[in-house]
Design an enzyme around this catalytic site. Sequence first.
Site, mmCIF file in Angstrom:
data_model
loop_
_atom_site.group_PDB
_atom_site.id
_atom_site.type_symbol
_atom_site.label_atom_id
_atom_site.label_comp_id
_atom_site.label_asym_id
_atom_site.label_seq_id
_atom_site.Cartn_x
_atom_site.Cartn_y
_atom_site.Cartn_z
ATOM 1 N N SER A 176 0.856 -1.205 0.000
ATOM 2 C CA SER A 176 0.000 0.000 0.000
ATOM 3 C C SER A 176 0.878 1.235 0.000
ATOM 4 O O SER A 176 2.047 1.190 0.404
ATOM 5 C CB SER A 176 -0.869 0.016 1.264
ATOM 6 O OG SER A 176 -1.487 1.279 1.432
ATOM 7 N N TYR A 200 -2.325 -1.203 10.526
ATOM 8 C CA TYR A 200 -2.432 -1.635 9.125
ATOM 9 C C TYR A 200 -1.216 -1.156 8.320
ATOM 10 O O TYR A 200 -0.599 -1.921 7.579
ATOM 11 C CB TYR A 200 -3.726 -1.062 8.539
ATOM 12 C CG TYR A 200 -3.857 -1.172 7.037
ATOM 13 C CD1 TYR A 200 -4.386 -2.315 6.453
ATOM 14 C CD2 TYR A 200 -3.477 -0.121 6.194
ATOM 15 C CE1 TYR A 200 -4.520 -2.418 5.067
ATOM 16 C CE2 TYR A 200 -3.604 -0.209 4.822
ATOM 17 C CZ TYR A 200 -4.130 -1.359 4.263
ATOM 18 O OH TYR A 200 -4.264 -1.454 2.902
HETATM 19 P P1 NAD Z 1 -11.649 -5.835 -0.296
HETATM 20 O O1 NAD Z 1 -12.420 -5.721 0.963
HETATM 21 O O2 NAD Z 1 -12.391 -5.952 -1.560
HETATM 22 O O3 NAD Z 1 -10.650 -7.056 -0.225
HETATM 23 C C1 NAD Z 1 -10.081 -7.530 0.973
HETATM 24 C C2 NAD Z 1 -10.395 -8.995 1.073
HETATM 25 O O4 NAD Z 1 -9.675 -9.558 2.161
HETATM 26 C C3 NAD Z 1 -11.842 -9.307 1.342
HETATM 27 O O5 NAD Z 1 -12.596 -9.422 0.172
HETATM 28 C C4 NAD Z 1 -11.765 -10.639 2.097
HETATM 29 O O6 NAD Z 1 -12.110 -11.693 1.233
HETATM 30 C C5 NAD Z 1 -10.302 -10.770 2.452
HETATM 31 N N1 NAD Z 1 -10.101 -11.096 3.867
HETATM 32 C C6 NAD Z 1 -10.013 -10.258 4.918
HETATM 33 N N2 NAD Z 1 -9.827 -10.961 6.044
HETATM 34 C C7 NAD Z 1 -9.786 -12.271 5.694
HETATM 35 C C8 NAD Z 1 -9.600 -13.474 6.423
HETATM 36 N N3 NAD Z 1 -9.404 -13.477 7.741
HETATM 37 N N4 NAD Z 1 -9.648 -14.651 5.742
HETATM 38 C C9 NAD Z 1 -9.837 -14.665 4.398
HETATM 39 N N5 NAD Z 1 -10.003 -13.544 3.667
HETATM 40 C C10 NAD Z 1 -9.969 -12.366 4.321
HETATM 41 O O7 NAD Z 1 -10.686 -4.564 -0.336
HETATM 42 P P2 NAD Z 1 -9.442 -4.164 -1.266
HETATM 43 O O8 NAD Z 1 -9.254 -2.732 -1.011
HETATM 44 O O9 NAD Z 1 -9.615 -4.633 -2.630
HETATM 45 O O10 NAD Z 1 -8.234 -4.923 -0.585
HETATM 46 C C11 NAD Z 1 -7.337 -5.729 -1.315
HETATM 47 C C12 NAD Z 1 -5.915 -5.365 -0.953
HETATM 48 O O11 NAD Z 1 -5.632 -4.040 -1.379
HETATM 49 C C13 NAD Z 1 -5.592 -5.408 0.535
HETATM 50 O O12 NAD Z 1 -4.317 -5.981 0.716
HETATM 51 C C14 NAD Z 1 -5.530 -3.953 0.904
HETATM 52 O O13 NAD Z 1 -4.707 -3.717 2.027
HETATM 53 C C15 NAD Z 1 -4.932 -3.388 -0.344
HETATM 54 N N6 NAD Z 1 -5.065 -1.947 -0.486
HETATM 55 C C16 NAD Z 1 -6.272 -1.388 -0.615
HETATM 56 C C17 NAD Z 1 -6.368 -0.023 -0.723
HETATM 57 C C18 NAD Z 1 -7.689 0.658 -0.866
HETATM 58 O O14 NAD Z 1 -7.733 1.874 -0.774
HETATM 59 N N7 NAD Z 1 -8.771 -0.052 -1.083
HETATM 60 C C19 NAD Z 1 -5.209 0.766 -0.706
HETATM 61 C C20 NAD Z 1 -3.983 0.146 -0.571
HETATM 62 C C21 NAD Z 1 -3.909 -1.218 -0.458
#
Ligand code: NAD
Length: 336
Positions: A228, A241
């Site tokens: 991130s 986080y």
């Molecule tokens: P999202 O909620 O769509 O995806 C996160 C997923 O994590 C969930 O769909 C869930 O299936 C999974 N998850 C969480 N806890 C779990 C557990 N205990 N067991 C199994 N699965 C679990 O959100 P996203 O934003 O697409 O996140 C995907 C990645 O992107 C993450 O690593 C997040 O840190 C990263 N990210 C997101 C952003 C943002 O702004 N959305 C920014 C930087 C990084």
Amino acid sequence: MDENNPNRSRRMVLGGMAGGLLAGAVAPAVAQSPGNGMATAAAAPLTNPVNAYPRPPFPSQQQPWPGLASRMNPRPDHGETSYKGSGRLRGRKALITGGDSGIGRAAAIAYAREGADVAINYLPAEEEDAREVAALIRAEGRKAVTIPGDIKDEAFCKRLVEESARLLGGLDILVNNAARQVSQDSILDITTEQFDETFKTNVYAMFWITKAAIPLMKPGATIINTSSVNAYDPSENIIDYASTKGAIMIFTKGLAKQLAAKGIRVNAVAPGPFWTPLQVTGGQPPEKLPSFGKDTPMGRPGQPAELAGVYVLLASAESSFATGQVYGAVGGNGGP
Ligand code: NAD
Ligand code: MG
């Protein structure tokens, strides 16, 4: 979209005119010089990324964690109708954690359209989102494997990898993408349970899943971790986080050195703000959600579809000399 922006309207009119003129003036010249791999059709119109996707303010909304992409307003764009593949991952076998929604879903759709068979992991509460993704993968004629379960459990992580490889017939691409993010304004409000849950989901699970995957991988296989912008420029309300995202970035760089001689590449993606369920389920303070992404130079959050190409590039042999790298897509702020 910012319909009130006069510059935008003017640019769009000019862009449309230019496109029309270009089609008439340039097409014959292009048609006379085929053979260099360039398409002979007129150029597609340029898209202004600033206005290509929804901009804040967004409607106030909250869902119980882990949330569903299908209940978000506006619905995130994971490339369902826009991603076009060209066989860049034909026959590859990929496992994506958190492949039901958000960034993982965009990668899953793109991988299937590039010709890969895809296994996704998610939590049982996300079955509805997962079914949509599986249907999209199958619509491409590719195999979709859905394995719900909690990756905070080491034994499950091992099973997840083994089952994925067994049902897909191998494992060429691992995307460690699932994560937990809970906003707390003060460190005093971060409980040991929250700290533990965040590290277990974001760091320990990546360690367990990767450990189980490596013995199954052949030279040419790739591992992609989702870090991130918080690894470089942490937001003050998500320090637990952000610390995990820093750990993921360093894990990626170290493991890349270790696995380079085996021909397994390890890279990471560092997104800025993206419009996903993570943000509407406690990842952001609810009152800040309507202006989510406004403070980027682009003035909006990214949509998952805008990262699909990065995940494809890192999975494909096109990036064969890239390992230990972190690819940012942050709308202009911070980043690697
Ligand atoms: P999202 O909620 O769509 O995806 C996160 C997923 O994590 C969930 O769909 C869930 O299936 C999974 N998850 C969480 N806890 C779990 C557990 N205990 N067991 C199994 N699965 C679990 O959100 P996203 O934003 O697409 O996140 C995907 C990645 O992107 C993450 O690593 C997040 O840190 C990263 N990210 C997101 C952003 C943002 O702004 N959305 C920014 C930087 C990084
Ligand atoms: Mg989800």
